[in-house]
Design an enzyme around this catalytic site. Structure first.
Site, PDB file in Angstrom:
ATOM      1  N   ASN A 260      -5.233   3.613   0.827  1.00  0.00           N
ATOM      2  CA  ASN A 260      -6.403   2.728   0.727  1.00  0.00           C
ATOM      3  C   ASN A 260      -7.678   3.507   0.387  1.00  0.00           C
ATOM      4  O   ASN A 260      -8.778   3.018   0.559  1.00  0.00           O
ATOM      5  CB  ASN A 260      -6.582   1.925   2.028  1.00  0.00           C
ATOM      6  CG  ASN A 260      -6.713   2.825   3.254  1.00  0.00           C
ATOM      7  OD1 ASN A 260      -6.841   4.047   3.115  1.00  0.00           O
ATOM      8  ND2 ASN A 260      -6.689   2.247   4.431  1.00  0.00           N
TER       9      ASN A 260
ATOM     10  N   HIS B  64      -8.657   6.295   1.885  1.00  0.00           N
ATOM     11  CA  HIS B  64      -9.318   6.967   3.004  1.00  0.00           C
ATOM     12  C   HIS B  64      -9.222   8.484   2.885  1.00  0.00           C
ATOM     13  O   HIS B  64      -8.300   9.028   2.295  1.00  0.00           O
ATOM     14  CB  HIS B  64      -8.828   6.451   4.367  1.00  0.00           C
ATOM     15  CG  HIS B  64      -7.493   6.919   4.821  1.00  0.00           C
ATOM     16  ND1 HIS B  64      -6.506   6.061   5.271  1.00  0.00           N
ATOM     17  CD2 HIS B  64      -6.960   8.158   4.958  1.00  0.00           C
ATOM     18  CE1 HIS B  64      -5.454   6.751   5.644  1.00  0.00           C
ATOM     19  NE2 HIS B  64      -5.696   8.031   5.456  1.00  0.00           N
TER      20      HIS B  64
HETATM   21  C1  GLP Z   1      -3.377  10.501   7.157  1.00  0.00           C
HETATM   22  C2  GLP Z   1      -4.399  11.620   7.314  1.00  0.00           C
HETATM   23  C3  GLP Z   1      -5.114  11.919   6.028  1.00  0.00           C
HETATM   24  C4  GLP Z   1      -4.111  12.033   4.886  1.00  0.00           C
HETATM   25  C5  GLP Z   1      -3.407  10.718   4.720  1.00  0.00           C
HETATM   26  C6  GLP Z   1      -2.434  10.696   3.562  1.00  0.00           C
HETATM   27  O1  GLP Z   1      -3.903   9.240   7.351  1.00  0.00           O
HETATM   28  N1  GLP Z   1      -5.357  11.342   8.330  1.00  0.00           N
HETATM   29  O2  GLP Z   1      -5.883  13.100   6.176  1.00  0.00           O
HETATM   30  O3  GLP Z   1      -4.773  12.390   3.709  1.00  0.00           O
HETATM   31  O4  GLP Z   1      -2.693  10.476   5.918  1.00  0.00           O
HETATM   32  O5  GLP Z   1      -1.228  11.248   3.969  1.00  0.00           O
HETATM   33  P1  GLP Z   1      -0.039  11.631   3.029  1.00  0.00           P
HETATM   34  O6  GLP Z   1      -0.418  12.911   2.390  1.00  0.00           O
HETATM   35  O7  GLP Z   1       1.135  11.785   3.955  1.00  0.00           O
HETATM   36  O8  GLP Z   1       0.120  10.518   2.058  1.00  0.00           O
END
Ligand code: GLP
Length: 243
Positions: free
Chosen positions: A136, A138
């Site tokens: 999303n 973030h």
């Molecule tokens: C979590 C972490 C983020 C990370 C995101 C995406 O929510 N707090 O810092 O960037 O996941 O994770 P992934 O790399 O597993 O898609």
């Protein structure tokens, strides 16, 4: 924002690790801001390889992590402290007193946010902040909202994030519903920001982050205003360029 397109996940990990390695070589006492999630795992294993080959020294490095689930202890294998120990801290010569994360066991959120803010501040500023990207948009755990939150804060995780992160837990019910995270202002103070993004399922989010309007509904879009952001994305995540 500078975009470096990598062939695939491994290539993205090597390129990102090379950028972090250059930072460590040029400034051996760098403060590194670190991230969790599956995306940076390959980057960490590349850094470990470089350390094992004798090419990197972490003895003067300090690290501050972006975020931590509220309610999980460092021993919990789903905590971000555990993740960092497992993927990096236990495998390189980073002194244990030099790495910092929010304390997920501190239930006094105001005190914990203040404590962690001071920890980051006392390191004198982050030289390079590694970031992953949520589906999303973030960054850290700065979820889509009506405003950008500046400082370290406690967030309620969105359903989409809980859904995305449940793969690491027995069920969605086991995913903590809150987390401590650096705020957008905290992240922005880093001199260099390195965003790693992999896979087609992140393409839409990355497109919005790099090319969309700057909005707290897509928290990563604020990075367009930072003067030194490097995005290392694999071809699948950067495929919006071909649309
Ligand atoms: C979590 C972490 C983020 C990370 C995101 C995406 O929510 N707090 O810092 O960037 O996941 O994770 P992934 O790399 O597993 O898609």
């Amino acid at each position: 924002m500078r975009l470096v397109v990598a062939k695939d996940y491994d290539d993205m990990s090597r390129k990102a690790a090379n950028i972090i390695a250059a930072q460590i070589l040029l400034k051996p006492n760098s403060v590194l801001g670190l991230a969790t999630g599956s995306t940076p795992i390959g980057t960490y294993s590349q850094l470990v390889e470089k350390y094992q080959a004798g090419d990197l020294d972490f003895s003067q490095i300090t690290t501050v992590n972006l975020d931590e689930y509220r309610g999980l202890s460092p021993e919990d294998d789903q905590s971000y402290q555990y993740f960092m120990n497992y993927h990096l801290f236990s495998k390189v010569n980073l002194p244990s007193e030099n790495h910092f994360l929010p304390d997920g066991t501190n239930t006094n959120s105001e005190a914990e946010c203040e404590r962690y803010k001071n920890v980051i501040h006392s390191q004198g500023g982050v030289d390079l902040q590694l970031l992953g990207l949520g589906h999303n948009g973030h960054i850290g755990f700065n979820e889509p909202s009506d405003t950008f939150v500046k400082d370290v804060h406690l967030v309620d995780l969105t359903e989409r994030t809980i859904e995305a992160n449940k793969r690491f837990f027995a069920s969605a019910d086991d995913v903590p519903k809150q987390a401590y995270t650096m705020g957008i202002g905290t992240i922005f103070q880093a001199k260099t920001i390195l965003l790693v993004v992999s896979g087609a399922e992140k393409m839409e989010a990355l497109d919005k982050v790099m090319n969309g309007p700057i909005s707290p509904q897509v928290p990563g879009s604020i990075l367009q205003l930072h003067s030194n952001v490097i995005v290392v994305a694999d071809e699948a995540a950067a495929a919006w360029r071909l649309k």
